[in-house]
Motif scaffolding. Structure first.
Motif, short mmCIF file in Angstrom:
data_model
loop_
_atom_site.label_atom_id
_atom_site.label_comp_id
_atom_site.label_asym_id
_atom_site.label_seq_id
_atom_site.Cartn_x
_atom_site.Cartn_y
_atom_site.Cartn_z
N GLY A 217 -8.37 16.29 4.72
CA GLY A 217 -9.52 16.17 3.49
C GLY A 217 -10.17 15.85 2.28
N ILE A 218 -9.02 15.19 1.99
CA ILE A 218 -8.79 13.85 0.59
C ILE A 218 -9.58 12.61 1.11
CG2 ILE A 218 -7.69 12.04 -0.51
CD1 ILE A 218 -4.93 14.20 0.18
N PRO A 219 -10.42 12.18 0.18
CA PRO A 219 -12.03 10.92 1.30
C PRO A 219 -11.22 10.06 0.16
CG PRO A 219 -12.90 12.87 -1.38
CD PRO A 219 -11.88 13.07 0.01
N LEU A 220 -11.36 8.89 1.44
CA LEU A 220 -10.89 7.50 1.07
C LEU A 220 -11.79 6.63 0.84
CD1 LEU A 220 -8.18 5.42 1.52
CD2 LEU A 220 -8.82 5.59 3.52
N MET A 221 -11.45 5.68 -0.01
CA MET A 221 -12.19 4.65 -1.19
C MET A 221 -11.07 3.16 -0.62
SD MET A 221 -14.31 4.68 -3.90
CE MET A 221 -15.68 6.10 -3.64
N GLY A 222 -11.97 2.47 -1.11
CA GLY A 222 -11.73 0.89 -0.71
C GLY A 222 -12.58 0.97 -2.65
N TYR A 223 -12.36 -0.27 -3.08
CA TYR A 223 -13.29 -0.21 -4.62
C TYR A 223 -13.11 -2.03 -4.68
CZ TYR A 223 -15.05 -0.96 -8.94
OH TYR A 223 -15.39 -1.49 -10.22
N ASN A 309 -24.30 0.32 -9.25
CA ASN A 309 -23.51 -0.78 -10.53
C ASN A 309 -23.26 0.28 -10.93
OD1 ASN A 309 -24.17 -1.13 -12.98
ND2 ASN A 309 -26.58 -1.98 -12.68
N VAL A 310 -21.88 -0.07 -11.43
CA VAL A 310 -21.13 0.96 -12.14
C VAL A 310 -20.50 0.69 -13.82
CG1 VAL A 310 -19.47 0.98 -10.49
CG2 VAL A 310 -19.06 -1.04 -12.21
N GLY A 311 -21.78 -0.20 -13.80
CA GLY A 311 -21.94 -0.50 -16.10
C GLY A 311 -21.72 -1.86 -15.82
N SER A 312 -20.39 -2.31 -15.87
CA SER A 312 -19.73 -3.02 -15.79
C SER A 312 -20.06 -4.49 -14.46
CB SER A 312 -18.32 -3.41 -16.73
OG SER A 312 -17.45 -2.67 -15.19
N GLU A 313 -20.44 -4.02 -13.80
CA GLU A 313 -20.72 -4.82 -12.48
C GLU A 313 -21.07 -4.33 -11.62
OE1 GLU A 313 -17.13 -6.37 -9.97
OE2 GLU A 313 -15.98 -4.80 -10.57
N GLN A 332 -18.58 13.49 -4.07
CA GLN A 332 -17.81 13.79 -4.49
C GLN A 332 -16.87 12.73 -4.54
OE1 GLN A 332 -14.57 16.81 -3.24
NE2 GLN A 332 -13.75 15.26 -3.45
N ALA A 333 -16.25 11.54 -4.02
CA ALA A 333 -16.04 10.37 -3.78
C ALA A 333 -16.79 9.59 -4.98
CB ALA A 333 -15.93 9.84 -2.37
N LEU A 334 -17.95 9.55 -4.88
CA LEU A 334 -18.86 8.66 -5.57
C LEU A 334 -19.05 8.84 -7.14
CD1 LEU A 334 -21.47 7.35 -3.45
CD2 LEU A 334 -20.00 5.89 -3.86
N GLY A 335 -18.68 10.13 -7.50
CA GLY A 335 -18.84 10.84 -8.01
C GLY A 335 -17.28 10.06 -9.17
N ILE A 336 -16.44 10.82 -9.08
CA ILE A 336 -14.73 10.15 -8.76
C ILE A 336 -14.60 9.18 -9.11
CG2 ILE A 336 -12.60 10.87 -8.22
CD1 ILE A 336 -13.36 13.42 -6.86
N MET A 337 -14.98 8.69 -8.75
CA MET A 337 -15.19 6.41 -8.60
C MET A 337 -15.96 6.37 -10.07
SD MET A 337 -16.83 4.11 -8.54
CE MET A 337 -18.59 4.68 -6.97
N LEU A 338 -17.26 6.75 -10.23
CA LEU A 338 -17.68 6.03 -11.48
C LEU A 338 -17.35 6.75 -12.57
CD1 LEU A 338 -19.88 4.43 -11.47
CD2 LEU A 338 -21.64 6.85 -12.01
N ALA A 339 -16.67 8.39 -12.31
CA ALA A 339 -15.88 8.69 -13.71
C ALA A 339 -14.87 7.76 -13.82
CB ALA A 339 -15.68 10.04 -14.22
N GLN A 340 -14.28 6.69 -13.03
CA GLN A 340 -12.54 6.55 -12.84
C GLN A 340 -13.00 5.13 -13.87
OE1 GLN A 340 -8.94 6.65 -12.22
NE2 GLN A 340 -9.73 8.48 -12.30
N TYR A 345 -12.61 1.79 -18.71
CA TYR A 345 -13.56 0.47 -19.56
C TYR A 345 -13.68 -0.70 -18.25
CZ TYR A 345 -12.19 3.24 -23.21
OH TYR A 345 -11.55 4.20 -24.47
N GLY A 346 -14.42 -0.02 -17.62
CA GLY A 346 -14.63 -1.37 -16.85
C GLY A 346 -14.76 -0.70 -14.94
N TYR A 347 -13.60 -1.00 -15.00
CA TYR A 347 -12.98 -1.12 -14.02
C TYR A 347 -11.56 0.54 -13.42
CZ TYR A 347 -10.13 -2.69 -10.27
OH TYR A 347 -8.41 -3.00 -9.03
N PRO A 348 -12.07 0.81 -12.18
CA PRO A 348 -11.01 2.22 -12.27
C PRO A 348 -9.43 2.45 -12.59
CG PRO A 348 -12.25 1.92 -10.25
CD PRO A 348 -12.08 0.87 -11.09
N ILE A 349 -9.50 3.26 -13.70
CA ILE A 349 -8.44 3.48 -14.38
C ILE A 349 -7.01 3.53 -13.49
CG2 ILE A 349 -8.52 6.07 -14.86
CD1 ILE A 349 -7.40 5.16 -17.86
#
Length: 398
Positions: A217-223, A309-313, A332-340, A345-349
């Motif tokens: 149950g762990i969502p997977l994402m490619g950025y 649109n993550v703000g930086s790109e 859940q996945a998109l919200g956590i990604m945007l916080a990352q 500062y513009g790219y997932p930490i």
């Protein structure tokens, strides 16, 4: 050594060229926005045309799952959540080095928020030196350096699944929302050109790792940052097709080096066009990719994507079907990604830190081969050292 004085004389011509390209891009962009509006009105009809003629196309088309005018705000992530990420780096084999071998280093990161827990930031190195490791790809005409990159993709997926599932799986433990991230695409298009036997050593273990994440149950994402994809742009080409039927095999086989008549806004990219419609913190419509390599993926692992649109790109976000089709997991996945992205500062930490853990710098390379040299001497090997060519390149007489 680069001669800056000579280079300076060539810069004005380059600047003028890019100025002309920018002006042309503005015109294509306005034309693209008009085509999007017209295509939106015929969206279902165009999808039906695609279904009928898809085996006659000469380009890959992504299919919109939602209306083209979709612009949805992304919800904030839960206060408590966890992020898992991996990235890899390598030392390529060289006949001029002490020994012919290669190293893959996978950085792994586990970050916890709102849980008062320590993060995990480290790397796992793996050295390949046996003949079966170095020669396995030669039977298919694949260079060892190229094969090393494929093996790295497998290790990144396996280590990500092992790390995330081990953390989430302890019985009786209360689990917070989480996200597993990788840097780059989930569509391994490069496998399409490989022989079946070689492909079977790469893709199945990756898909098995993804299945572990799905079962847990762990969502997977490619950025994807600065994506060059035109998959969704290709969907718009149906509107611009001047022929009665979009049969590329018949209508456009004699084009040679000319553009197809439906390529009216090329080379506009997806991110450039959809960025015109999205405000910071919004995502566009979901799309289902139809890259040919995805025929080898099971149905639940088919790849969907959207632009955010993550703000930086404008980032391309890829998700397997089991995440994209679950509204709760998707949000859940998109919200956590945007916080990352915000924390980085513009790219997932998480991805940035996993890269920093994986990267092999010049000093690391020197220490690796020095350690290898010591061990070979202790084992009783003689005449251990680099080639004269490599030794001379490392020191200059100038």
């Amino acid at each position: 050594m680069l001669d800056i004085a000579k280079l300076a004389g060539r810069i004005p011509g380059i600047s003028q060229h890019f100025k002309q390209e920018v002006n042309a891009s503005y015109q294509r962009l306005e034309q693209g926005k008009e085509i999007v509006e017209k295509t939106h009105l015929q969206q279902q009809e165009i999808i039906e045309r695609y279904q009928q003629w898809r085996d006659r196309l000469i380009f890959s088309v992504a299919i919109p799952i939602e209306p083209l005018d979709t612009c949805l705000p992304i919800s904030s992530p839960p206060y408590s959540h966890s992020v898992f990420a991996t990235d890899g780096s390598q030392i390529a084999p060289s006949h001029h080095e002490i020994a012919y071998c290669y190293l893959i280093n996978v950085g792994r990161v586990m970050l916890h928020y709102g849980q008062n827990l320590h993060p995990l930031l480290d790397s796992l190195p793996e050295v390949y030196y046996k003949q079966e490791d170095l020669q396995v790809s030669r039977q298919w005409g694949i260079r060892t350096e190229e094969w090393m990159g494929y093996r790295r993709s497998v290790l990144e997926a396996e280590i990500l699944a092992e790390m995330a599932c081990r953390w989430v799986n302890p019985p009786g433990a209360h689990q917070e929302p989480n996200l597993a991230m990788v840097d780059g695409s989930l569509i391994y298009w490069f496998l399409d050109s490989l022989p079946y036997e070689a492909r079977d050593l790469i893709l199945p273990p990756i898909l098995a790792a993804w299945e572990q994440l799905r079962e847990t149950g762990i969502p997977l994402m490619g950025y994807l940052s600065a994506s060059r994809s035109v998959e969704s742009m290709n969907f718009l080409r149906f509107h611009s097709c001047p022929f009665e039927t979009p049969n590329c095999m018949v209508n456009c086989t004699d084009l040679e080096d000319k553009k197809a008549p439906c390529q009216v806004i090329e080379p506009l990219r997806d991110v450039t066009l959809w960025g015109q419609f999205l405000q910071p913190g919004e995502r566009g419509p979901l799309w289902k990719s139809s890259q040919r390599i995805l025929d080898l993926y099971p149905e639940e692992q088919q790849i969907y994507f959207c632009y955010v649109n993550v703000g930086s790109e404008i980032a391309r976000i890829e998700l397997p079907a089991w995440v994209a089709q679950d509204q709760n997991l998707l949000e859940q996945a998109l919200g956590i990604m945007l916080a990352q992205v915000s924390k980085g500062y513009g790219y997932p930490i998480g991805l940035a830190e996993s890269h920093n853990q994986a990267v092999i710098r010049g000093g690391d390379r020197v220490r690796f081969f020095a350690l290898l040299e010591q061990q070979m001497i202790r084992a009783g090997l003689h005449n251990v050292g680099t080639s004269y060519k490599e030794a001379r390149k490392r020191g200059s007489i100038a």
